[in-house]
Design an enzyme around this catalytic site. Structure first.
Site, PDB file in Angstrom:
ATOM      1  N   ARG A 110       4.139  -4.831   0.282  1.00 29.83           N
ATOM      2  CA  ARG A 110       5.402  -4.053  -0.727  1.00 29.83           C
ATOM      3  C   ARG A 110       6.136  -3.168   0.421  1.00 29.83           C
ATOM      4  NH1 ARG A 110       2.324   1.105  -2.584  1.00 29.83           N
ATOM      5  NH2 ARG A 110       4.051   1.570  -4.050  1.00 29.83           N
ATOM      6  N   ASN A 115      -0.796  -4.577   1.586  1.00 29.62           N
ATOM      7  CA  ASN A 115      -0.150  -3.707   1.106  1.00 29.62           C
ATOM      8  C   ASN A 115       0.072  -1.882   2.563  1.00 29.62           C
ATOM      9  OD1 ASN A 115       0.970  -0.973  -0.290  1.00 29.62           O
ATOM     10  ND2 ASN A 115       0.272  -1.516  -1.856  1.00 29.62           N
ATOM     11  N   GLU A 174      -0.138  -3.903  -9.211  1.00 30.26           N
ATOM     12  CA  GLU A 174       0.923  -4.232  -8.015  1.00 30.26           C
ATOM     13  C   GLU A 174       0.833  -5.269  -6.863  1.00 30.26           C
ATOM     14  OE1 GLU A 174       0.370  -0.480  -7.235  1.00 30.26           O
ATOM     15  OE2 GLU A 174       2.583   0.294  -7.069  1.00 30.26           O
ATOM     16  N   HIS A 199       8.389   3.208  -7.491  1.00 29.39           N
ATOM     17  CA  HIS A 199       6.842   2.988  -8.218  1.00 29.39           C
ATOM     18  C   HIS A 199       7.311   1.789  -9.021  1.00 29.39           C
ATOM     19  CE1 HIS A 199       4.983   6.758  -8.351  1.00 29.39           C
ATOM     20  NE2 HIS A 199       4.218   6.230  -7.330  1.00 29.39           N
ATOM     21  N   ARG A 249       2.262  16.664  -4.673  1.00 30.20           N
ATOM     22  CA  ARG A 249       4.013  17.252  -4.082  1.00 30.20           C
ATOM     23  C   ARG A 249       4.398  18.269  -5.764  1.00 30.20           C
ATOM     24  NH1 ARG A 249       5.280  10.752  -3.547  1.00 30.20           N
ATOM     25  NH2 ARG A 249       3.690  10.016  -3.479  1.00 30.20           N
TER      26      ARG A 249
END
Ligand code: ADP
Length: 411
Positions: free
Chosen positions: A97, A7, A388, A185, A246
């Protein structure tokens, strides 16, 4: 089968080695070896942490080429105290990923020159992520020669969203040029949906779910018949919920106003991505724990940041529940979703009118992958530890197993 997962992010790379036999295990297993590299350009150092079994190795070195750092970490798979393999050739496949796969990749895929060219092309839409993901693929090619590689896309799960959820109501030429909602996601949302069905022992196809992935970045996804039918992130991961740094959705007129005042695209990008959200409103931190503490200490901006975060979360959730015409399962995952009972309780209180009821004590003492709803609740509420990397390893295993089956049945 040994599967290495990479990742690759802009400031850190995470690696995990999984071993899977002829059948997938019922419960998600822990990796047999894990490593993390954190680059600190300010001090010109790279911090390395490796864990295997009960062995831990940590190191802080001057920054060299990324390839050298990654290569020396990967070599500890078969040399030194954290070794779990006898040689590099034992690695069957490497999974990556990859943040943006556009609409052409609804599933994980073998990395080929054409796939690499597509990841490169899509860098225009994910400039902070795709180039780093592609660099990871190229480095692994150099370090591990001809090992097969798999790209697992964060957009894949959302790539079949209905047109009404995927389209922005701008001019039709936006649709034609690929300006649409992609969602992100996806690896986590899809993993949590499958895990929820497994925990509840019900077919996924029979459930209406909303997965709340609340980490430093955050998004919600509405899932029906095992498919993502809407999600809060859009063309970029900036859309939707208020996040750590964000803004989430804001009136695009604000951006026009700032541009007319002379702010550059780069400045606005920085403001929306780095100086907004919990950090921007509180002026303190992007970490919800710090905000909560400051709020308890009476800091009014921390109070506004916390309440705004919750308000935005609840209103996005309400919209997705209406999209699904109801809700069977609500899932909380990622840093905040898994670790903040206050956020879970506050969200669930607003859903009491639907008959959702959580056990307040269980909510505060929950372990991963448990249902915190009361038996009488009309909606199940699960806290799931998102995995993940395991989801990426599982996709690699599936692709390799399918390939073995095809080869075995060739005349
Ligand atoms: P990322 O999106 O970077 O993968 P994570 O899923 O690891 O992020 O989530 C990180 C965030 O989780 C932190 O910024 C923090 O706000 C939040 N978090 C972690 N532990 C707790 C906790 N005990 N209570 C509230 N928030 C927490």
């Amino acid at each position: 089968m040994y599967i290495l997962v990479l990742n690759a992010g802009s400031s850190s790379h995470k690696l995990g080695l999984y071993t899977i036999g002829n059948r997938l295990p019922a419960e998600p297993p822990a990796p047999i070896w894990e490593a993390q590299l954190n680059w600190h350009p300010q001090t010109n150092t790279v911090e390395i942490a490796i864990e295997s079994g009960n062995q831990t190795q940590t190191d802080c070195r001057p920054i060299t080429e990324r390839k050298d750092s990654l290569s020396s970490v990967i070599e500890t798979l078969w040399t030194g105290p954290t070794a779990v393999l006898s040689h590099a050739g034992q690695i069957d496949v490497v999974g990556h990923r990859v943040v943006h796969g556009g609409t052409d990749y609804p599933h994980s895929t073998w990395v080929t020159p054409a796939v690499k060219a597509d990841i490169d092309r899509l860098s225009a839409w994910a400039p902070l992520h795709n180039p780093i993901n592609l660099e990871g693929i190229t480095l692994i090619e150099q370090i591990l020669d001809n090992v097969p590689q798999v790209a697992v896309f964060d957009t894949a799960f959302h790539s079949q969203m209905p047109a009404v959820a995927a389209t922005y109501p701008g001019p039709y030429r936006w649709v034609e040029s690929g300006i649409r909602r992609y969602g992100f996601h996806g690896i986590s949302h899809q993993y949590c949906a499958h895990r929820a069905a497994q925990i509840l022992q019900r077919p996924l196809s029979s459930l209406r779910l909303v997965v709340c992935h609340l980490g430093n970045g955050g998004s919600l996804t509405a899932i029906r018949q095992g498919r993502s039918v809407d999600t809060t992130m859009g063309f970029t991961p900036l859309d939707g919920l208020m996040m750590g740094t964000r803004s989430g959705s804001v009136d695009p007129g604000i951006l026009l106003h700032l541009m007319r005042q002379g702010h550059s695209a780069q400045e606005i990008d920085h403001t929306l991505n780095q100086e907004s959200g919990l950090k921007g409103i509180s002026g303190l931190s992007n970490d919800l724990r710090d905000i909560r503490q400051a709020m308890t200490d009476g800091n009014p901006r921390a109070g506004l940041a916390y309440n705004l975060y919750l308000y935005r979360l609840k209103s996005c959730l309400g919209s997705l529940i209406v999209t699904l015409s109801g809700l069977d399962v609500l899932v909380f995952t990622a840093g905040i979703g898994e670790n903040s009972p206050d956020i879970r309780q506050a969200v669930c209180e607003n859903l009491a009118f639907l008959g959702l009821q959580i056990d307040l004590v269980h909510n505060r003492q929950v372990s991963a992958d448990e249902d915190i709803a009361t038996p009488a609740s009309t909606i199940r509420v699960l806290v799931i530890h998102t995995q993940e990397d395991w989801a990426i390893a599982r996709d690699c295993w599936q692709l390799l197993s399918d390939q073995h089956t095809i080869e075995a049945t060739k005349p």
